[in-house]
Enzyme design. Sequence first.
Site, short mmCIF file in Angstrom:
data_model
loop_
_atom_site.label_atom_id
_atom_site.label_comp_id
_atom_site.label_asym_id
_atom_site.label_seq_id
_atom_site.Cartn_x
_atom_site.Cartn_y
_atom_site.Cartn_z
N CYS A 9 0.82 -1.21 0.00
CA CYS A 9 0.00 0.00 0.00
C CYS A 9 0.86 1.27 0.00
CB CYS A 9 -0.92 -0.01 1.23
SG CYS A 9 -2.31 1.13 1.07
N ASP A 140 -6.68 -2.80 11.28
CA ASP A 140 -5.47 -1.99 11.29
C ASP A 140 -5.35 -1.32 12.66
OD1 ASP A 140 -3.22 -0.61 10.49
OD2 ASP A 140 -4.26 0.71 9.07
#
Length: 224
Positions: A9, A140
Site C-alpha cells: 500500500c 489496522d
Amino acid sequence: MKDTAVKICGLQSVEVLKSMINLPVDYIGFVFAKSRRKVTPQQAGELIGILKEWSPGQTPAAVGVLVNPDWSELEELLSHAPLDIVQLHGQETPQFCREVKERFPVSVFKVVSIGGEKSDEARMAALDSYAGCIDGLLVDTFDPEYGGGSGKTFAWDLIPPYQDWAKQHGIPLFVAGGLDADNVSQLISRYAPDGVDVSSGVESEPGVKDIQKVKAFVERVKGI
C-alpha cells in the site's frame, strides 16, 4: 497451507512499481486520504496503467484508500483511476458501502481500526450492520491523525473475532499495522489471515518504498 495474499500500500513511484512486476503481489494500494503517501487521481491512473505490464493472470488488483469520501470525490477519482476495490477507513455507513457497489464497478473493503476510544465489543457490535454490504474486512492499528497507516502493531490476540466474522460472511480478512519482513511470518503462523497489508514496513524513509524491503516481505509471505 493456503496462499496468503499480499497488499503493498501507498505506492507513488512509477520506478518502484515497475520493479515489482515479477513479484507475486496480489493487491496494490493507492492512498487518496490525508497521508504522506497521498496521490492524485491522475497519478493513480498512470500507476494503474503500469499494472497492465504484469503477466496475464497475475495482474494485482488496484485498491483506492479513502476516508469518508463524498460522491463527487468518488466520481472524480474513478473517472481517472480504474480501481478494482475501494477501501474505506472512515465512518462510512453500511448503506454508503452498499451504494458504492451499486453505483460503481468496484468492490468495497471496510477497515476496522483497533484502538482509540471504542471498546472491542463496541467495534464488533457495529460491524454486524455491514453484513452483506462489504467484500472484504481489514483490521489496522488506530491512528488519531490519519486513522490508519501508523506503522504500529496492535494486539494480535484481538484478531480471532474479526476473522470468525469475516469467515461467517464469506469475505477475506486482511491484517495491517506495523507489519514487516521480520514479523509477518509470526502473524501468518499464528492466525493465518487471508491477506496482509504493508506500507511503512517496506519503506526506507516515510513515504519512500524500498524495493529490497518489498521483495523480502513478499518472499516471507509467499515462502519463496
